[in-house]
Design an enzyme around this catalytic site. Sequence first.
Site, PDB file in Angstrom:
ATOM      1  N   ILE A  81       0.867  -1.073   0.007  1.00 20.29           N
ATOM      2  CA  ILE A  81       0.035  -0.083   0.063  1.00 20.29           C
ATOM      3  C   ILE A  81       0.849   1.232   0.153  1.00 20.29           C
ATOM      4  CG2 ILE A  81      -0.291  -0.224   2.536  1.00 20.29           C
ATOM      5  CD1 ILE A  81      -2.956   1.182   2.194  1.00 20.29           C
ATOM      6  N   ALA A  82       0.571   2.104  -0.993  1.00 19.22           N
ATOM      7  CA  ALA A  82       1.517   3.532  -1.013  1.00 19.22           C
ATOM      8  C   ALA A  82       0.460   4.328  -1.454  1.00 19.22           C
ATOM      9  CB  ALA A  82       2.644   3.236  -1.781  1.00 19.22           C
ATOM     10  N   VAL A  83       0.835   5.644  -0.838  1.00 18.66           N
ATOM     11  CA  VAL A  83       0.238   7.060  -0.946  1.00 18.66           C
ATOM     12  C   VAL A  83       1.233   7.825  -1.541  1.00 18.66           C
ATOM     13  CG1 VAL A  83      -1.296   9.085  -0.249  1.00 18.66           C
ATOM     14  CG2 VAL A  83      -1.741   6.618   0.413  1.00 18.66           C
ATOM     15  N   GLU A 115       2.962  -8.037   5.771  1.00 17.76           N
ATOM     16  CA  GLU A 115       4.399  -7.972   6.427  1.00 17.76           C
ATOM     17  C   GLU A 115       4.574  -6.273   6.263  1.00 17.76           C
ATOM     18  OE1 GLU A 115       6.539 -10.317   4.061  1.00 17.76           O
ATOM     19  OE2 GLU A 115       6.035 -12.234   4.913  1.00 17.76           O
ATOM     20  N   ASN A 120       7.954   1.217  10.982  1.00 13.48           N
ATOM     21  CA  ASN A 120       7.136   1.962  10.037  1.00 13.48           C
ATOM     22  C   ASN A 120       5.982   2.468  10.832  1.00 13.48           C
ATOM     23  OD1 ASN A 120       5.455   3.179   8.189  1.00 13.48           O
ATOM     24  ND2 ASN A 120       5.886   1.537   6.538  1.00 13.48           N
ATOM     25  N   TYR A 127      -2.617   0.394  10.428  1.00 14.12           N
ATOM     26  CA  TYR A 127      -3.145  -1.094  10.444  1.00 14.12           C
ATOM     27  C   TYR A 127      -3.993  -1.169  11.916  1.00 14.12           C
ATOM     28  CZ  TYR A 127      -0.020  -1.710   6.191  1.00 14.12           C
ATOM     29  OH  TYR A 127       0.479  -1.920   5.206  1.00 14.12           O
TER      30      TYR A 127
END
Length: 160
Positions: A81-83, A115, A120, A127
Amino acid sequence: MFSPFAKAPAPFIRNIGVERSAECAKIHAASFAYPWRETDIEQLLFAPEVFASGAIDARDLGLAGFIMSRAAQDEAEILTIAVASDRRRSGIGRSLLSAHLATLSAIGIKKLFLEVDADNAAALALYDTFGFHAVAERKAYYRTADAGRAKALVMRLDMP
Ligand SMILES: CC(C)(COP(=O)(O)OP(=O)(O)OC[C@H]1O[C@@H](n2cnc3c(N)ncnc32)[C@H](O)[C@@H]1OP(=O)(O)O)[C@@H](O)C(=O)NCCC(=O)NCCS
């Protein structure tokens, strides 16, 4: 009437495919020390067991973030997942994860894994708000930008 102070509309979330590979690669490269190649992202997006959701900017229809999972029977793993770095902390990650969970639930996923780098903080906080919990640790799992190693946490969410 145009106002320079008007709030930008929130991106909308929808399923994405290979047509978004280049944009995914760009966001991924700006988000991780060891980015995936565009061809690898393309292959993932082609795979029938891979599901991807994108946050689409309502003004220029560009990609502001994405999430990708691989499913197997009633289990799935979030692959990434990345923004986009200039769009973070505006609720996009939360919207992506929320919509993606609905997609996975609709195809019968019961257990979801991922994972994450144990350092982070942003991802862990995200999460946590969705109820993921750590079920295992992988020591020295990730290569870091300074050629070191970072611990990974394996997290699990039981889908309602
Ligand atoms: C993790 C990531 C996807 C979050 O996306 P985002 O759009 O910035 O997240 P949101 O704005 O939706 O934030 C949702 C929640 O996540 C947590 N969060 C997000 N960024 C955070 C930060 N920098 N520090 C602490 N908590 C953070 C907060 O709980 C936040 O809720 P709040 O705004 O009500 O406090 C984004 O930081 C990112 O792309 N990081 C680089 C890639 C990455 O690390 N991916 C995860 C790999 S496992």
